[in-house]
Write an enzyme that holds these catalytic residues in place. Structure first.
Site, PDB file in Angstrom:
ATOM      1  N   ARG A 553      38.647  38.025  39.577  1.00  0.00           N
ATOM      2  CA  ARG A 553      39.209  38.046  38.230  1.00  0.00           C
ATOM      3  C   ARG A 553      38.230  37.451  37.230  1.00  0.00           C
ATOM      4  O   ARG A 553      37.519  36.492  37.533  1.00  0.00           O
ATOM      5  CB  ARG A 553      40.511  37.227  38.192  1.00  0.00           C
ATOM      6  CG  ARG A 553      41.585  37.685  39.141  1.00  0.00           C
ATOM      7  CD  ARG A 553      42.250  38.966  38.779  1.00  0.00           C
ATOM      8  NE  ARG A 553      42.767  39.005  37.428  1.00  0.00           N
ATOM      9  CZ  ARG A 553      43.565  39.985  36.974  1.00  0.00           C
ATOM     10  NH1 ARG A 553      43.927  40.976  37.776  1.00  0.00           N
ATOM     11  NH2 ARG A 553      43.980  39.974  35.739  1.00  0.00           N
ATOM     12  N   VAL A 554      38.237  38.012  36.036  1.00  0.00           N
ATOM     13  CA  VAL A 554      37.406  37.446  34.978  1.00  0.00           C
ATOM     14  C   VAL A 554      38.282  36.770  33.924  1.00  0.00           C
ATOM     15  O   VAL A 554      37.804  36.303  32.919  1.00  0.00           O
ATOM     16  CB  VAL A 554      36.517  38.527  34.314  1.00  0.00           C
ATOM     17  CG1 VAL A 554      35.491  39.047  35.304  1.00  0.00           C
ATOM     18  CG2 VAL A 554      37.359  39.677  33.773  1.00  0.00           C
ATOM     19  N   ASP A 555      39.601  36.745  34.181  1.00  0.00           N
ATOM     20  CA  ASP A 555      40.495  36.067  33.232  1.00  0.00           C
ATOM     21  C   ASP A 555      41.020  34.780  33.866  1.00  0.00           C
ATOM     22  O   ASP A 555      40.513  34.323  34.874  1.00  0.00           O
ATOM     23  CB  ASP A 555      41.652  37.001  32.832  1.00  0.00           C
ATOM     24  CG  ASP A 555      42.387  37.557  34.057  1.00  0.00           C
ATOM     25  OD1 ASP A 555      42.125  37.094  35.189  1.00  0.00           O
ATOM     26  OD2 ASP A 555      43.219  38.458  33.877  1.00  0.00           O
ATOM     27  N   ASP A 556      42.043  34.183  33.270  1.00  0.00           N
ATOM     28  CA  ASP A 556      42.544  32.906  33.770  1.00  0.00           C
ATOM     29  C   ASP A 556      43.575  33.096  34.863  1.00  0.00           C
ATOM     30  O   ASP A 556      44.655  32.504  34.838  1.00  0.00           O
ATOM     31  CB  ASP A 556      43.139  32.096  32.613  1.00  0.00           C
ATOM     32  CG  ASP A 556      42.047  31.694  31.636  1.00  0.00           C
ATOM     33  OD1 ASP A 556      40.915  31.461  32.099  1.00  0.00           O
ATOM     34  OD2 ASP A 556      42.323  31.641  30.433  1.00  0.00           O
TER      35      ASP A 556
END
Ligand code: 6R9
Length: 685
Positions: A553-556
């Site tokens: 994932r590149v998000d939180d």
């Protein structure tokens, strides 16, 4: 074959396909490629890269005819309209909208059950159920399953559940879970299954959001040697929901006798009803509620980057075709297969690949109630041998934990029946891949490493087991109809060997249509970051041969044992503890779980650190979200590194959490750089 790499104008070139053309040349030159045996490929539905390319090309060039042909294999009360697909994925052109087979009238439960019964599968086993305790099991044939579904559907109708109404299902992996899902689908009700590991608060949050008329649950479940009292959790959730203005009239409770007798179950007269007391009295046939292809089928909540879970909404027609087709090709399904997916129906994998995809294909499915390490770490292979499982689909975290226990647990069992393995939930590291392939599959069974999401409904990037030379750890190439693109920060597509953000160009039938009650969040989260594309939230690289490698994932969002957990959700649970002033959560590498939850916690002024407090803080998270979201580490933090504008610098926290202290980077923009030294000095307290 060469010409296949280039599509006619309009569809554009498909750079990631160039390598596939090389097929065998690649296989012989490189030793990191694992090829399916000739014997396997010969019998496979898609036996070669060339055949894949031919089908893929058609699916991209003419998606409408590609998917219409597939749709024709299912039962439609009324055929869809002129237009197979109508879509707008580009926020700059107005509202995002995806529709497939609009105007077509069908029912997915009918297609899973009645259609198969009519085709002569009435006596075929639909479900092999294996209980928590070895030896405690059961089966349902297609016609028995249909009858059970009809009885429950009749009951639901009788208490007033109508087309479009929400039904919350909070059940462990009993046969009653897929039965409940199918019964809802039969009458056009929208099921919202909540994983039975979620806490009362999480369950209540979901109940308040979708306002069901009825909650379906059971009194208790045994997992391993532990009894979990689910009814108590539901009771607490229902009290909390009514406090928030949503009162549920009926709580239909299955008596799971092997875990708890009804006498010991807390009961609220007037609201609670024993499943066994009412459902079996209803007729075993039930009229189908015919629905539009675009009518909602289910809601499933998933974590995002804010504290509020997102209600992912799937509709009927496109989802039906997509789960059926992906199941068939990615597992090279044959009518003689016995299929086992270890996922719980509380997650999307259990929706698409325990229930709908396999049943739409008339498959025999193993449903397992228990834990894979109970009574010992050989349980999975015991079950494989018992039912002669041919396709085994699981998560890397399970592979890694069994790998740690040693090969003896595996080799003790025959596993001769196995022919295809599958992986889902997170990237599978090459060493786990090889162990899965060599030890579990005796170097004989191709692995389908299926990349997809709750939002995508079904597989997006996946090997087709007979077609591909595989690279351990790569999800390989897109499924039919799927156009993955890798973009840079500016949203510009990058070609060839590269890495960046994974997006999807144009829609596919299984795509989710909205976030329940919040279409704006749907657009903002998924379609605004890179206009013109669906943004997956994942990073991805493509190697010189065109293979895709998902990088996380590149998000939180943290991926713990294949479960998506939003850092914001854990943070909000942490700060609800009266002694906790502030918290920041990051993911760290974890040997078994893939990622672990690492929490930096600032206590209220003057509060001393203690082991007891640590435990009580962790307990708060277990209670608010569920045990699977409990932090692995609490790092006491006198302060958090923040920019002058007050933004927490997670980049620095991630480095501290993974002890990469010489890679902290520039800390000069922090409001108070000394915070970092304090954090480092407290790392192991
Ligand atoms: C099906 C499911 C989705 C997220 C996704 C990605 C990760 C899933 C993967 C994978 C690498 C795979 N993910 N499968 N990453 N390789 N084969 O898991 O849905 O719970 O919504 O999670 O899981 O990060 O974005 P969901």
């Amino acid at each position: 074959v060469d010409s296949l790499a280039t599509l006619p104008s309009g569809a554009g070139r498909i750079p990631h396909l160039n390598a596939v053309i090389l097929g065998e040349a690649l296989a012989s030159e490189e030793n990191d490629l694992v090829c399916p045996s000739d014997e396997f490929s010969k019998q496979a539905l898609v036996p070669s890269p060339q055949k894949y390319l031919e089908m893929y090309k058609r699916s991209i060039e003419d998606p409408e005819s590609f998917w219409s042909d597939i749709a024709s294999e299912f039962y439609w009360k009324k055929k869809w309209g002129e237009q197979v697909c109508s879509e707008n994925l580009d926020v700059r052109n107005g509202e995002v909208k995806i529709e497939w087979f609009k105007g077509g009238i069908t029912n997915i439960c009918y297609n899973c059950l009645d259609r198969n019964v009519e085709a002569g599968l009435e006596d075929k086993i639909a479900i092999y159920w294996e209980g928590n305790e070895p030896g405690y099991d059961g089966t349902l044939t297609y016609s028995e399953l249909l009858q059970k579904v009809c009885q429950l559907a009749n009951y639901l109708k009788d208490i007033g559940v109508k087309k479009g109404d929400a039904v919350v299902i909070y059940l462990p992996m009993l046969m009653e879970l897929p039965i409940a899902m199918l019964a809802c689908a039969r009458i056009g009700a929208v099921h919202s299954v909540v994983f039975a590991g979620f806490s009362a608060e999480s369950l209540s949050q979901r109940i308040v959001d979708c306002k069901p008329k009825v909650v379906i649950t059971c009194n208790a479940v045994k997992r391993g040697s532990k009894v979990i009292n689910l009814k108590d959790i539901v009771d607490a959730a229902l009290v909390e929901s009514s406090g928030n203005g949503v009162s549920v009239g009926v709580c239909l409770t299955y008596e799971n006798e092997s875990a708890m007798k009804r006498e010991s179950t807390k009961w609220k007269e007037g609201r609670d009803i024993w499943w066994q007391d009412v459902v079996p009295k209803y007729p075993t046939t039930c009229e189908v509620e015919w629905v539009d292809a675009e009518d909602p089928l289910f809601l499933l909540y998933t974590s995002g980057s804010t504290g509020k879970p997102k209600g992912v909404l799937h509709t009927t027609g496109g989802y039906m075709l997509y789960t059926a087709t992906t199941f068939k090709y990615a597992f090279d399904y044959k009518p003689t297969d016995i299929y086992w997916c270890t996922a719980d129906c509380g997650w999307i994998t259990g929706h698409s690949y325990v229930t709908y995809g396999p049943l739409l294909n008339g498959a025999s499915v193993v449903v397992f109630e228990g834990a894979p390490s109970y009574p010992d770490s050989g349980r999975c292979w015991d079950i494989v041998d018992k039912f002669k499982v041919t396709i085994f689909y699981t998560a890397p975290t399970l592979v890694r934990s069994l790998m740690r226990e040693g090969a003896e647990y595996v080799t003790k069992y025959s596993r001769k029946s196995l022919r295809v393995l599958g992986s889902v939930g997170e990237p599978i590291n090459p060493s786990a891949w090889r162990w899965f392939f060599n030890v579990v599959g005796d170097s004989r069974c191709p692995i389908s490493d299926t990349w997809w999401q709750t939002e995508t409904g079904g597989f997006m990037i996946t090997p087709l087991p007979g077609a591909w030379p595989q690279k351990p750890g790569s999800a390989t190439f897109p499924f039919f109809g799927v156009q993955p693109v890798i973009v840079d920060e500016k949203g510009v597509e990058i070609e060839g060997e590269c890495s960046g953000y994974l997006c999807i160009k144009s829609s596919w039938p299984g795509a989710f249509r909205t976030l329940y009650g919040d279409h704006e969040r749907y657009e903002t989260t998924y379609f605004k970051p890179f206009p013109g594309y669906y943004f997956t939230g994942d990073g991805c690289s493509r190697d010189k041969d065109g293979y895709h490698w998902l990088t996380g994932r590149v998000d939180d969002v943290i991926n713990v044992s294949g479960h998506r957990i939003g850092t914001a959700e854990v943070e909000s649970a942490l700060v609800s503890h009266p002694k906790c002033a502030e918290a920041a959560v990051v993911g760290v590498e974890h040997e078994v779980k893939g990622q672990g939850i690492y929490a930096f916690v600032t206590l209220v002024e003057g509060e001393p650190y203690s082991e007891e407090l640590r435990k009580s803080i962790i307990l708060t998270v277990r209670k608010q979200i569920g045990a699977f979201a409990a932090p692995d580490k609490i790092h006491w933090a006198p302060g958090l590194p923040k920019t002058r504008s007050g933004k927490i610098m997670r980049r620095i926290l991630r480095k501290i959490a993974s002890r990469q202290l010489d890679e902290l980077g520039d800390t000069s923009t922090l409001a108070d750089p000394s915070v970092v030294d304090q954090l480092i000095s407290l790392a192991d307290t």
